[in-house]
Design a protein around this motif. Structure first.
Motif, PDB file in Angstrom:
ATOM      1  N   SER A 176       1.026  -1.163  -0.117  1.00  0.00           N
ATOM      2  CA  SER A 176       0.135  -0.213   0.127  1.00  0.00           C
ATOM      3  C   SER A 176       0.528   1.133   0.229  1.00  0.00           C
ATOM      4  O   SER A 176       0.452   2.115  -0.517  1.00  0.00           O
ATOM      5  CB  SER A 176      -1.021  -0.087   1.060  1.00  0.00           C
ATOM      6  OG  SER A 176      -1.534  -0.480   0.805  1.00  0.00           O
ATOM      7  N   LEU A 217      -0.735   6.805  -0.387  1.00  0.00           N
ATOM      8  CA  LEU A 217      -1.242   5.046  -0.054  1.00  0.00           C
ATOM      9  C   LEU A 217      -1.875   5.046  -1.722  1.00  0.00           C
ATOM     10  O   LEU A 217      -3.080   5.491  -1.791  1.00  0.00           O
ATOM     11  CB  LEU A 217      -2.118   5.493   0.842  1.00  0.00           C
ATOM     12  CG  LEU A 217      -1.507   5.672   2.067  1.00  0.00           C
ATOM     13  CD1 LEU A 217      -2.707   5.779   3.446  1.00  0.00           C
ATOM     14  CD2 LEU A 217      -0.994   4.298   2.763  1.00  0.00           C
ATOM     15  N   GLN A 258      -6.295  -6.490  -2.590  1.00  0.00           N
ATOM     16  CA  GLN A 258      -5.326  -5.114  -1.779  1.00  0.00           C
ATOM     17  C   GLN A 258      -6.587  -5.079  -1.991  1.00  0.00           C
ATOM     18  O   GLN A 258      -7.120  -3.834  -2.344  1.00  0.00           O
ATOM     19  CB  GLN A 258      -4.442  -5.141  -2.221  1.00  0.00           C
ATOM     20  CG  GLN A 258      -2.711  -5.164  -1.580  1.00  0.00           C
ATOM     21  CD  GLN A 258      -2.306  -4.058  -1.742  1.00  0.00           C
ATOM     22  OE1 GLN A 258      -3.524  -2.322  -2.393  1.00  0.00           O
ATOM     23  NE2 GLN A 258      -1.705  -3.280  -1.390  1.00  0.00           N
ATOM     24  N   THR A 259      -5.773  -3.625  -0.613  1.00  0.00           N
ATOM     25  CA  THR A 259      -6.311  -2.236   0.033  1.00  0.00           C
ATOM     26  C   THR A 259      -6.083  -1.413  -0.844  1.00  0.00           C
ATOM     27  O   THR A 259      -5.555  -1.422  -1.033  1.00  0.00           O
ATOM     28  CB  THR A 259      -5.971  -2.542   1.154  1.00  0.00           C
ATOM     29  OG1 THR A 259      -6.851  -3.394   2.200  1.00  0.00           O
ATOM     30  CG2 THR A 259      -6.797  -1.250   1.940  1.00  0.00           C
ATOM     31  N   LYS A 260      -7.188  -0.840  -1.523  1.00  0.00           N
ATOM     32  CA  LYS A 260      -6.979   0.852  -2.157  1.00  0.00           C
ATOM     33  C   LYS A 260      -7.270   2.024  -1.204  1.00  0.00           C
ATOM     34  O   LYS A 260      -8.447   1.392  -0.337  1.00  0.00           O
ATOM     35  CB  LYS A 260      -7.983   0.438  -3.389  1.00  0.00           C
ATOM     36  CG  LYS A 260      -7.749  -0.317  -4.327  1.00  0.00           C
ATOM     37  CD  LYS A 260      -5.827  -0.262  -4.861  1.00  0.00           C
ATOM     38  CE  LYS A 260      -5.854  -1.163  -5.885  1.00  0.00           C
ATOM     39  NZ  LYS A 260      -4.460  -2.191  -5.933  1.00  0.00           N
ATOM     40  N   GLU A 300     -11.296   3.365   1.919  1.00  0.00           N
ATOM     41  CA  GLU A 300     -10.378   2.172   2.558  1.00  0.00           C
ATOM     42  C   GLU A 300     -11.180   1.124   1.721  1.00  0.00           C
ATOM     43  O   GLU A 300     -12.285   1.113   2.545  1.00  0.00           O
ATOM     44  CB  GLU A 300      -9.653   2.563   3.628  1.00  0.00           C
ATOM     45  CG  GLU A 300      -9.140   1.172   3.868  1.00  0.00           C
ATOM     46  CD  GLU A 300      -8.812   1.459   5.207  1.00  0.00           C
ATOM     47  OE1 GLU A 300      -9.248   1.936   6.102  1.00  0.00           O
ATOM     48  OE2 GLU A 300      -7.853   0.405   5.548  1.00  0.00           O
TER      49      GLU A 300
END
Ligand code: ATP
Ligand code: MG
Length: 411
Positions: free
Chosen positions: A73, A107, A137-139, A155
């Motif tokens: 991230s 990020l 995956q987290t954005k 998020e």
């Protein structure tokens, strides 16, 4: 899972500031917790659903050759400067931070830049191509508005897949395969009959991109659908030239609100050129790698499912994404009956059934049924002194009124 041990409880009310249907129901049923606007935590029931969606995505993307990775991230500014996307004038939704030393970091709101840079370590020759690399995956995105519950978060999880090809033909072939994989994914998530492949803006490198838009009143987009051809055009590109191009007639199109659950994009050399991702082709010449990007929001899918599949009493999960396959509701009071109910639970589990077992003592039948409706597991098995008298259980589907008695030996 014994419901008596589940730490989440159902709630009568959602937070007063929660305006979206999906988050209201998911919060009341104990699937998610609202940290703040556009930021949600997944609780045990919610995580089970999210994992099911993710696994459907994995299966379908692996089937077309995807290889899963997990990028970071925290993002290095210099990589983003090469494509001009570090600038807040170009990208308006960056979350940025810095190291103690003052070095700026971003990020990730997407991962074209870092993955393209990374693939330089692995791609040199035409023999190294094509490659299809993806992650779940987290954005992070500093979205302006966040009133759509888990469908528009600051998020959120994204499945982002990137294709690396030698030629436009090779890109086109994979692009068509991705449409089939995406169609399978949305079908399996119970969104198939309302989801349309929608022509949208292609940016500077290609004429169109394609969005997967699911018709819903909760949608933020407007699309124009040709039901017969099962195609749609996003309002942002709707004009005479485009209609002509696609062989569509304005009078055959109906306007609907829709949710963008996924999109696919031919990026061609937009990222490979500035980041220097090249390969030596069979003819000995150095060429830029031809890329495509393919996104899906698992959380947005989950929110969309809830928007589409609910009634006055709660959620109605499609089978493949339900948190459990069966909700076993026990109204047993006497010890012998409780023992019988426990045996049924164990029997179902021994057959690899995923069971939520409402074994709570001192909770009224009405409350158990109301909770069952709210949580929305598609199949319910009720065991009570009445059913046990007939050596049976009662089986009922969440979306049907009638129920059947099934003999214990035939469960
Ligand atoms: P939108 O037009 O809705 O802002 P986008 O075009 O910016 O989305 P992409 O960057 O292509 O979306 O992201 C791929 C997928 O990720 C989208 O199709 C959607 O399913 C999901 N997604 C995008 N933004 C969000 C968000 N803020 N919250 C949850 N899911 C999102
Ligand atoms: Mg979009």
């Amino acid at each position: 899972m014994r419901q008596s041990q589940l730490f989440t409880k159902t709630r009568k009310e959602a937070p007063a500031d929660e305006v979206s249907k999906n988050a209201q129901l998911l919060i009341r049923a104990g699937f998610i917790h609202k940290e703040m606007a556009g930021v949600y935590t997944y609780l045990p029931l919610g995580l089970r659903v999210l994992d099911k969606i993710n696994n459907i995505i994995r299966q379908e993307i692996n089937a077309i050759g995807g290889q899963e990775v997990f990028l970071t991230s925290l993002q290095d500014k210099s990589v983003w400067e090469k494509t001009g996307r570090w600038s807040d004038e170009v990208v308006d939704n960056w979350f940025k931070t810095e190291l103690k030393s003052g070095t700026e970091l971003g990020l990730g709101f997407t991962h074209e830049e870092p993955l393209t840079a990374l693939m330089k370590n692995h791609i040199n020759s035409y023999k190294d191509l094509p490659q299809y690399v993806y992650q779940i995956q987290t954005k992070f995105r500093n979205e302006m508005r966040s009133k759509s519950g888990i469908m528009r978060c600051r998020e959120f999880l994204m499945k982002d897949l990137y294709s690396f090809s030698r030629s436009e033909k090779e890109l086109d072939d994979f692009y068509e395969k991705s449409k089939i994989a995406y169609t399978n994914i949305f079908n399996r998530c119970g969104l198939g009959d309302r989801t349309y492949i929608t022509f949208a803006s292609g940016g500077t490198f290609s004429k169109y991109s394609h969005e997967f838009q699911t018709v819903s009143e909760a949608g933020e987009d407007l699309i124009y659908i040709d039901k017969e051809k099962k195609l749609a055009v996003n309002k942002e590109v709707l004009n005479d030239e485009v209609l002509n191009d696609l062989g569509l007639k304005r009078k055959n199109l109906i306007e609907e609100k829709a949710i963008e659950v996924g999109n696919i994009f031919k990026q061609k050399t937009k990222f490979s050129e500035p980041l220097g991702l090249k390969f030596i082709d069979e003819d000995g010449k150095e060429k830029p790698v031809i890329m495509g990007a393919y996104g899906i929001g698992p959380g947005r899918i989950m929110g969309t499912i809830v928007e589409l599949h609910n009634d006055d009493n709660g959620i109605i999960w499609p089978e493949e994404v339900a948190p459990f396959a069966v909700h076993l509701i026990s109204l047993a009071r006497e010890d012998v009956e409780v023992k019988k109910a426990d045996e049924i639970y164990e029997k179902l589990q021994s057959q690899c059934m995923e069971v939520l077992y409402d074994d709570r003592q001192g909770v009224q039948a009405g409350k158990k049924f109301a909770d069952g409706d709210l949580i929305g597991i598609p199949k319910r098995i009720i065991v009570s002194s009445k059913t046990l008298e007939k050596n049976s259980v009662e089986v009922k589907m969440r979306n049907q009124d009638e129920s059947n008695l099934i003999n214990l030996d035939n469960i």
